[in-house]
Design a protein around this motif. Structure first.
Motif, mmCIF file in Angstrom:
data_model
loop_
_atom_site.group_PDB
_atom_site.id
_atom_site.type_symbol
_atom_site.label_atom_id
_atom_site.label_comp_id
_atom_site.label_asym_id
_atom_site.label_seq_id
_atom_site.Cartn_x
_atom_site.Cartn_y
_atom_site.Cartn_z
ATOM 1 N N ALA A 130 5.718 -6.682 21.085
ATOM 2 C CA ALA A 130 4.815 -5.816 19.936
ATOM 3 C C ALA A 130 4.175 -5.721 18.977
ATOM 4 O O ALA A 130 4.058 -7.256 18.627
ATOM 5 C CB ALA A 130 5.371 -4.745 19.185
ATOM 6 N N THR A 131 2.540 -4.661 19.118
ATOM 7 C CA THR A 131 1.345 -5.704 17.861
ATOM 8 C C THR A 131 2.404 -5.055 15.981
ATOM 9 O O THR A 131 2.424 -4.298 16.522
ATOM 10 C CB THR A 131 0.715 -5.536 18.025
ATOM 11 N N VAL A 132 1.579 -5.586 15.203
ATOM 12 C CA VAL A 132 2.629 -5.491 14.392
ATOM 13 C C VAL A 132 1.287 -4.857 13.639
ATOM 14 O O VAL A 132 0.305 -6.119 13.249
ATOM 15 C CB VAL A 132 3.595 -6.807 14.010
ATOM 16 N N ALA A 133 1.212 -3.983 11.741
ATOM 17 C CA ALA A 133 0.179 -4.559 11.188
ATOM 18 C C ALA A 133 1.553 -4.032 9.943
ATOM 19 O O ALA A 133 2.281 -3.024 9.378
ATOM 20 C CB ALA A 133 -0.345 -2.756 11.505
ATOM 21 N N ARG A 134 1.298 -4.958 8.694
ATOM 22 C CA ARG A 134 2.199 -5.102 7.736
ATOM 23 C C ARG A 134 0.926 -4.810 6.463
ATOM 24 O O ARG A 134 -0.067 -4.523 6.187
ATOM 25 C CB ARG A 134 2.191 -6.575 7.759
ATOM 26 N N GLU A 135 1.939 -3.393 5.511
ATOM 27 C CA GLU A 135 1.272 -2.794 4.812
ATOM 28 C C GLU A 135 1.553 -4.145 3.768
ATOM 29 O O GLU A 135 2.036 -5.132 3.365
ATOM 30 C CB GLU A 135 2.746 -2.285 4.335
ATOM 31 N N GLY A 136 0.351 -5.097 2.996
ATOM 32 C CA GLY A 136 -0.198 -5.887 2.253
ATOM 33 C C GLY A 136 -0.786 -7.220 2.659
ATOM 34 O O GLY A 136 -1.355 -7.412 2.123
ATOM 35 N N LEU A 137 -1.025 -6.466 4.095
ATOM 36 C CA LEU A 137 -1.858 -7.769 4.704
ATOM 37 C C LEU A 137 -2.752 -6.603 5.136
ATOM 38 O O LEU A 137 -4.008 -6.992 5.593
ATOM 39 C CB LEU A 137 -1.065 -8.276 5.440
ATOM 40 N N GLU A 138 -2.149 -5.931 6.643
ATOM 41 C CA GLU A 138 -3.473 -5.542 7.561
ATOM 42 C C GLU A 138 -4.257 -3.929 6.913
ATOM 43 O O GLU A 138 -4.868 -3.520 7.501
ATOM 44 C CB GLU A 138 -2.706 -5.274 9.137
ATOM 45 N N PHE A 139 -2.991 -3.608 6.404
ATOM 46 C CA PHE A 139 -3.193 -1.713 5.571
ATOM 47 C C PHE A 139 -2.683 -2.171 4.183
ATOM 48 O O PHE A 139 -2.172 -2.580 4.134
ATOM 49 C CB PHE A 139 -3.360 -0.627 6.607
ATOM 50 N N GLY A 140 -2.873 -1.179 3.215
ATOM 51 C CA GLY A 140 -2.477 -0.750 2.202
ATOM 52 C C GLY A 140 -2.950 0.020 1.071
ATOM 53 O O GLY A 140 -4.061 1.121 1.292
ATOM 54 N N VAL A 141 -2.589 0.185 0.125
ATOM 55 C CA VAL A 141 -3.502 0.405 -1.135
ATOM 56 C C VAL A 141 -3.887 0.094 -2.095
ATOM 57 O O VAL A 141 -3.602 -1.218 -2.166
ATOM 58 C CB VAL A 141 -2.157 1.402 -1.741
ATOM 59 N N THR A 142 -5.539 0.469 -1.786
ATOM 60 C CA THR A 142 -6.180 -1.121 -2.589
ATOM 61 C C THR A 142 -6.392 -0.322 -4.622
ATOM 62 O O THR A 142 -6.633 -0.660 -5.452
ATOM 63 C CB THR A 142 -7.540 -0.597 -2.010
ATOM 64 N N ALA A 143 -6.634 0.817 -4.699
ATOM 65 C CA ALA A 143 -6.512 1.463 -5.356
ATOM 66 C C ALA A 143 -5.866 2.775 -5.918
ATOM 67 O O ALA A 143 -6.309 3.697 -5.117
ATOM 68 C CB ALA A 143 -7.637 1.892 -6.309
ATOM 69 N N ARG A 144 -5.538 3.651 -6.897
ATOM 70 C CA ARG A 144 -5.036 4.917 -6.924
ATOM 71 C C ARG A 144 -4.745 4.749 -8.262
ATOM 72 O O ARG A 144 -4.853 4.518 -9.582
ATOM 73 C CB ARG A 144 -3.404 4.655 -6.288
ATOM 74 N N GLN A 145 -4.870 6.659 -8.843
ATOM 75 C CA GLN A 145 -4.955 6.737 -10.364
ATOM 76 C C GLN A 145 -4.565 8.536 -10.471
ATOM 77 O O GLN A 145 -4.856 9.456 -9.173
ATOM 78 C CB GLN A 145 -6.402 6.817 -11.128
ATOM 79 N N VAL A 146 -3.922 8.639 -11.368
ATOM 80 C CA VAL A 146 -3.401 9.699 -11.641
ATOM 81 C C VAL A 146 -4.673 11.121 -11.591
ATOM 82 O O VAL A 146 -5.424 10.833 -12.656
ATOM 83 C CB VAL A 146 -2.585 10.195 -11.979
ATOM 84 N N ALA A 147 -4.408 12.260 -11.040
ATOM 85 C CA ALA A 147 -5.137 13.445 -10.663
ATOM 86 C C ALA A 147 -4.324 14.527 -10.966
ATOM 87 O O ALA A 147 -3.312 14.273 -10.829
ATOM 88 C CB ALA A 147 -5.737 13.497 -9.354
ATOM 89 N N VAL A 148 -4.793 15.522 -10.894
ATOM 90 C CA VAL A 148 -3.994 17.284 -11.538
ATOM 91 C C VAL A 148 -2.854 17.364 -10.292
ATOM 92 O O VAL A 148 -3.765 16.986 -9.371
ATOM 93 C CB VAL A 148 -5.129 17.919 -11.937
ATOM 94 N N GLY A 149 -2.012 17.725 -10.453
ATOM 95 C CA GLY A 149 -0.927 17.928 -8.739
ATOM 96 C C GLY A 149 -1.043 16.906 -7.693
ATOM 97 O O GLY A 149 -0.389 16.621 -7.363
#
Length: 503
Positions: A278-297
Motif C-alpha cells: 500500500a502507498t502511505v501518506a502521513r500527516e505532518g509529512l506528506e500533508f497537514g495543517v500549515t496555518a489556522r486561526q479562529v474565525a466566527v463560527g
C-alpha cells in the motif's frame, strides 16, 4: 410555554419521558444518540436535514416501526462475535453489491464521523454521487445510510430492508449465529449504494477494522484517524494492539491516509502497509495543517495536500482536532482522484473551499442554546475529552463553565473527568437512559476524587441535571459569560438535545 407569536408550545422537558419510551422499541443503545443540526456555513448553499422527523404518512411510519422492531430482535452493537463470516455470506447471496463501486474506508478511535462527513462533502462538490454509511444515529435509523449527503427516506429504507430480508433469513439459517443488527444494516447500506447507484461509498467502521462488518469492501483509500485507548476489552490494551485490529482495513495496493498517531500505533500501521504494497501518506509529512486561526463560527485554515497548498479554507467547526480531520479528509479525496500519484496538480481550490464551508458534524461542540450558552459534545474517552477541552478554551470565552457529564460504565471515566477538570468550575453528574450508563453514585464518587466535593452536584435524572447546570451558569448574570457543556457519552448528548427542544 409560548412562542413570540403567542402560540402555545409543549415544554420539551414534559415530553422527554414519552420520547424516550417511544424510542425504546429499538435497542436502547441505538435510540437517541449523537446530536445533530447544521452549523454555520458560508458559500455552501442551503442546509439539508441531518435529523429527519418521523414519517408524516401513518402507513410509512408503521412500516418503519415494524422494520425497527424486527432489527431490535437481533444482537445489538455492544454484542459481538468477531468475524466477517456472516456478512460475507450475505454479500455472496446478494451478488457482491459492495464491489460495484469504489470505496473510501475509515477507521480510528476519534474523528471518524467528522472526517467521513468532510470526505462526503468534498466528493459531492466535485459532482460525484456519494453513499455514506456511519454510526450511530440520532433519532432516526435512516440517518445511518446517506445518499448525496442526505439520509435516505423512510420509504427507501423500508424497501431496502424488504428487498434483502429473504437473503438475510437464508443466511441466518445457515450460520451458527443470526446476523446482528449492525450486520443487517451494513448489508442494507451496500445494497442501497449499488441500487442508487453511487460513484463512491464513504464507509465508517463500527468498531476495530479487521473483523468489523464493513470490512467486506476493498477500499481504494483507507483512512486511519487518531488511535487512542477505547473499547480496550475488545480491541486490546495498548494503542499498538488496537492499531493491529484497525490495520485490517488496509488492502492490497490501496492508498493509506494516516492521521498523526502514537509511535507504536504508527509502526504497526506502516508494517501492514508494507506487507500489502500500500502507498502511505502521513500527516505532518506528506500533508497537514500549515496555518489556522479562529474565525466566527469556526476557523480559517491553510492546508497542505498531496498536490500542493490550499489557502483560506473556512471550516465551520471548532478546534485543532477538526482542522486535522480536514487535512486527513482532503488528502483522502486527493488520493481517490490520484493527486500525488497519477496527477501533480492540486484539486480546484474554489471547489475545495465551497465543500469545507458546507460541512457540519453534529454533536461536536454544537451550540443549542444561548443565555446561557449550552454546548453539546460527544467526547466519551480521554483523548476526545482533551481535544474538546482545548477547543473550548480556544473558541469560547466562558467566564464560568458548568459541566454535565453522563458516561457509560465501560469507559475510562476518571481519564475523561481529569481532561475536563481544568475547564469546569463545577460539574453536575447524571446518567442517560441506556442500560450501559454508569451508576450515578459511582460516577459521583470518581468526580469527587477529581474535582473535590464542593464542585460536584449529583442529579440522577438528565432533565434535572440540565436545569441545575443552567441555573448555576445563570448565577454569573445574563451578560457575564456563563455556559454549560453537556458531554461524556453520545447517548447523553442525544438525549440532551431532545430535552432542549432540538430535533
Amino acid at each position: 410555554m409560548s412562542d413570540p407569536n403567542g402560540t402555545d408550545q409543549p415544554d420539551p422537558l414534559d415530553s422527554f419521558e414519552e420520547i424516550i419510551e417511544a424510542e425504546t422499541t429499538r435497542d436502547p443503545d441505538l435510540a437517541v444518540i449523537e446530536a445533530g443540526s447544521r452549523t454555520l456555513r458560508t458559500q455552501g448553499g442551503p442546509p439539508q436535514a441531518d435529523v429527519p422527523a418521523r414519517p408524516e404518512d401513518p402507513e410509512v411510519d408503521k412500516a418503519l416501526r415494524e422494520v425497527e422492531a424486527e432489527l431490535a430482535t437481533r444482537w445489538g452493537e455492544t454484542k459481538l462475535e468477531p468475524s466477517v463470516t456472516r456478512i460475507a455470506a450475505l454479500m455472496d447471496v446478494l451478488g457482491e453489491p459492495q464491489r460495484s463501486y469504489p470505496s473510501i474506508h475509515i477507521t480510528g478511535t476519534n474523528g471518524k464521523t467528522s472526517t467521513a462527513r468532510m470526505i462526503e462533502a468534498l466528493l459531492g462538490a466535485f459532482e460525484l454521487r456519494t453513499g455514506r454509511y456511519t454510526s450511530p444515529h440520532v433519532q432516526s435509523i435512516t440517518e445511518r445510510i446517506s445518499l448525496d449527503g442526505a439520509p435516505i427516506s423512510a420509504e427507501r429504507f423500508v424497501e431496502t430492508y424488504q428487498d434483502i430480508k429473504p437473503y438475510v433469513e437464508m443466511v441466518d439459517g445457515q450460520q451458527e449465529y443470526r446476523l446482528s443488527f449492525f450486520e443487517v444494516l451494513t448489508g442494507m447500506a451496500y445494497a442501497a449504494f449499488a441500487d442508487a447507484p453511487v460513484d463512491v461509498a464513504v464507509v465508517e467502521v463500527g468498531m476495530g477494522g479487521s473483523w468489523d462488518a464493513t470490512n467486506v469492501i476493498d477500499g481504494d483509500v483507507a483512512v486511519v484517524t487518531p488511535i487512542g485507548l477505547d473499547h480496550t476489552d475488545r480491541l486490546g490494551g495498548t494503542t499498538a494492539e488496537i492499531a493491529g485490529e484497525k490495520s485490517g482495513i488496509i488492502k492490497q495496493d490501496a492508498t493509506v491516509i494516516l492521521a498523526q498517531q502514537p509511535v507504536d500505533a504508527a509502526q504497526v500501521l506502516l508494517k501492514k502497509a508494507v506487507e500489502v504494497d500500500a502507498t502511505v501518506a502521513r500527516e505532518g509529512l506528506e500533508f497537514g495543517v500549515t496555518a489556522r486561526q479562529v474565525a466566527v463560527g469556526g476557523q480559517l485554515l491553510t492546508l497542505r495536500g498531496l498536490g500542493g497548498e490550499y489557502p483560506e479554507v473556512y471550516l465551520p467547526l471548532h478546534g485543532a482536532h477538526q482542522a486535522h480531520n480536514a487535512a486527513v479528509a482532503l488528502a483522502a479525496v486527493e488520493a481517490f482522484f490520484g493527486v500525488g500519484a497519477q496527477r501533480a496538480e492540486p484539486l480546484d481550490i474554489d471547489t475545495v473551499r465551497k465543500a469545507f464551508a458546507a460541512v457540519s458534524s453534529p454533536g461536536r461542540l454544537e451550540v443549542v442554546r444561548r443565555s446561557p450558552t449550552v454546548v453539546l459534545d460527544a467526547a466519551h474517552n480521554p483523548a476526545g475529552a482533551e481535544a474538546t477541552a482545548e477547543a473550548v478554551r480556544e473558541a469560547f470565552d466562558f467566564s464560568r463553565l458548568i459541566g454535565v457529564v453522563g458516561a457509560s460504565g465501560d469507559k475510562d471515566v476518571r481519564g475523561l473527568l481529569e481532561a475536563f477538570e481544568p475547564i469546569f468550575a463545577e460539574v453536575v453528574v447524571t446518567r442517560n437512559s441506556s442500560h450501559r450508563a454508569m451508576d450515578v453514585d459511582e460516577l459521583a464518587a470518581v468526580a469527587v476524587e477529581v474535582f473535590g466535593d464542593e464542585r460536584v452536584q449529583v442529579e440522577p435524572r438528565l432533565p434535572d441535571a440540565l436545569e441545575a447546570a443552567i441555573t448555576l451558569a445563570e448565577e454569573e448574570g445574563e451578560f457575564a459569560g456563563g455556559g454549560v457543556l453537556v458531554t461524556g457519552s453520545v447517548i447523553t448528548v442525544g438525549e440532551a438535545r431532545l430535552l432542549l427542544g432540538k430535533g
